[in-house]
Design an enzyme around this catalytic site. Structure first.
Site, PDB file in Angstrom:
ATOM      1  N   CYS A 170      68.734 101.342  -8.885  1.00 25.57           N
ATOM      2  CA  CYS A 170      67.495 100.617  -8.594  1.00 25.57           C
ATOM      3  C   CYS A 170      66.809 100.056  -9.833  1.00 25.57           C
ATOM      4  O   CYS A 170      65.791  99.375  -9.703  1.00 25.57           O
ATOM      5  CB  CYS A 170      66.537 101.511  -7.816  1.00 25.57           C
ATOM      6  SG  CYS A 170      67.197 102.004  -6.209  1.00 25.57           S
ATOM      7  N   HIS A 310      56.930 101.136  -9.868  1.00 24.29           N
ATOM      8  CA  HIS A 310      58.105 101.228  -9.007  1.00 24.29           C
ATOM      9  C   HIS A 310      57.632 101.478  -7.582  1.00 24.29           C
ATOM     10  O   HIS A 310      58.092 100.827  -6.655  1.00 24.29           O
ATOM     11  CB  HIS A 310      59.029 102.344  -9.481  1.00 24.29           C
ATOM     12  CG  HIS A 310      60.301 102.450  -8.706  1.00 24.29           C
ATOM     13  ND1 HIS A 310      61.274 101.488  -8.755  1.00 24.29           N
ATOM     14  CD2 HIS A 310      60.750 103.400  -7.838  1.00 24.29           C
ATOM     15  CE1 HIS A 310      62.281 101.831  -7.967  1.00 24.29           C
ATOM     16  NE2 HIS A 310      61.984 102.987  -7.386  1.00 24.29           N
ATOM     17  N   LYS A 342      56.343  96.760  -3.308  1.00 29.63           N
ATOM     18  CA  LYS A 342      57.247  97.272  -2.270  1.00 29.63           C
ATOM     19  C   LYS A 342      56.497  97.533  -0.972  1.00 29.63           C
ATOM     20  O   LYS A 342      57.112  97.616   0.094  1.00 29.63           O
ATOM     21  CB  LYS A 342      57.947  98.537  -2.753  1.00 29.63           C
ATOM     22  CG  LYS A 342      58.956  98.322  -3.874  1.00 29.63           C
ATOM     23  CD  LYS A 342      59.650  99.616  -4.246  1.00 29.63           C
ATOM     24  CE  LYS A 342      60.638  99.424  -5.394  1.00 29.63           C
ATOM     25  NZ  LYS A 342      59.974  99.172  -6.683  1.00 29.63           N
TER      26      LYS A 342
END
Length: 423
Positions: A170, A310, A342
């Site tokens: 990732c 993240h 995200k």
């Protein structure tokens, strides 16, 4: 090392809810989510049945029937993003010395969708123990070797310099761009086409993440399923996408009058050598990557104006990187806006690091910090300023973006505004 400064002069993005840079930024700045129930296949057998899919029409996006036949979906996304980035840069790649033009593409899972579909065909829906290769498409080999992604991009732009695929889970999208920056700094190339692409929304991928309960089972409310840093978070939403950049040396970009989005001033990657999927709660390895990236950029932690997290929406990740921000930035972490895109576009595995670099460059371009959607419930362990629900006007000259990947990979990158760069 020559000490050359490396800048972004072109951006191409295909992300859930936003095909092209303009639509991508519109989604982020408006705080809209693109997560929904899976439509690519019947998700009924799975625990997690939500994803962030792209409404992508390859033919309408300019790919020929032969290109569509030859390439897996992830490669198709990379090519379309590359074309947008090159057009955006205004660079005439055809006039360049091809040996001074290179490519780096990141991908965590390669041609997953193509391989999954072809296995269904050659195994007759899994009924054959010995598959019948005569039913396979002629380009199946390209699906097995992720290096085909870099080759396709190189062919698309006529690059005959270094051509590489970076696959570090990732963090691939951050690491591929970081590698490209190093090639430019050392003088091996004049221009790099760098980014990442992944299209993992397939039965095999969903089954793998179901098995370890990494993805959310919040199937009844897909648009609210991705909840980074929220106290009710219970896993990430799988996504897909691609982002590609034109990177070049600063003075060269200035001489040709290019628009400069940002300088990539610092980058570092570390590994925790701890666990394939687990993270230590103290965030030490990510904090170390951040410290080294800041040192390379020659700036102090209190110069960071925004952190692109993240922010996967798993309990251990959000706790881990919150601790890392505090370790690396000290008290300044509490004064710095942090957000996770995200929450809006899901987690596209290896591609997301590049998609987040694009988000950071656009945040700097517009002096707007994108929000963390679906953040309603405070978590005492995640006590920073996560910009909940609504984008925020905020002067953004220096940005930190980070990534965390299975295998213990931790990467950090610093982007800085270049004074005098205007559209």
């Amino acid at each position: 090392m020559t000490g050359r400064r490396v800048v972004i002069t072109g951006i191409g993005v295909l992300a859930p809810g936003g095909v092209g840079v303009k639509d991508f930024w519109s989604l982020l700045s408006e705080g809209r989510t693109a997560t929904r129930g899976i439509t690519f296949f019947d998700p009924a057998p799975f625990r997690s049945r939500v994803a962030a899919e792209i409404d992508f029409d390859a033919e309408a996006s300019g790919l020929s029937p032969q290109e569509i036949r030859r390439m897996d979906r992830a490669a198709q996304l990379a090519i379309v993003a590359t074309r947008e980035a090159v057009a955006d840069s205004g660079l005439d790649v055809g006039a360049m010395d091809p040996y001074r033009l290179g490519v780096t593409i990141g991908s965590a899972v390669g041609a997953t969708m193509g391989l999954d579909e072809e296995y269904r065909v050659v195994s007759d829906e899994g009924r054959l123990d010995l598959v019948d290769h005569e039913y396979a498409i002629p380009h199946l080999y390209n699906y097995f070797v992720p290096s085909s992604f870099a080759a396709e991009v190189a062919w698309a732009v006529g690059a005959q310099g270094p051509s590489t695929v970076v696959s570090t889970g990732c963090t691939s999208g951050l690491d591929s761009v970081g590698y490209a920056v190093e090639l430019l700094r050392e003088g091996s190339v004049d221009v790099m086409i760098a980014g990442a692409s992944d299209a993992p929304i397939s039965p095999i991928t969903m089954a793998c993440f179901d098995a370890i309960k990494a993805t959310t089972p919040r199937d009844d409310a897909p648009e609210q399923a991705s909840r980074p840093f929220d106290g009710t978070r219970n896993g990430f939403v799988l996504g897909e996408g691609s982002a590609v950049f034109v990177l070049e040396e600063l003075e060269s970009a200035r001489r040709r009058g290019a628009h400069i989005y940002a300088e990539i001033s610092g980058y570092a990657s570390r590994c925790n050598a701890f666990h394939m999927t687990g993270l230590r709660p103290d965030g030490e390895e990510m904090a170390e990557a951040i410290r080294v990236a800041l040192d390379e950029a020659r700036i102090a932690g209190d110069r960071i104006d925004y952190i692109n997290a993240h922010g996967s929406g798993t309990k251990q990740n959000d706790r881990h990187e919150t601790a890392a921000f505090k370790k690396s930035l000290g008290d300044h972490a509490y004064r710095t806006p942090v957000s996770s895109i995200k929450s809006m576009v899901g987690h596209s595995l290896g591609a997301i690091g590049s998609i987040e670099i694009a988000a950071c460059a656009l945040a700097m371009e517009n002096n707007v910090v994108p929000p963390t959607a679906n953040l309603h419930t405070a978590d005492p362990e995640c006590d920073l300023d996560y910009v909940p629900l609504t984008a925020r006007d905020h002067r953004t000259d220096t940005v930190l973006t980070v990534g965390s990947g299975f295998g213990g990979f931790q990467s950090a990158m610093v982007l800085a505004r270049v004074e005098g760069s205007t559209r």
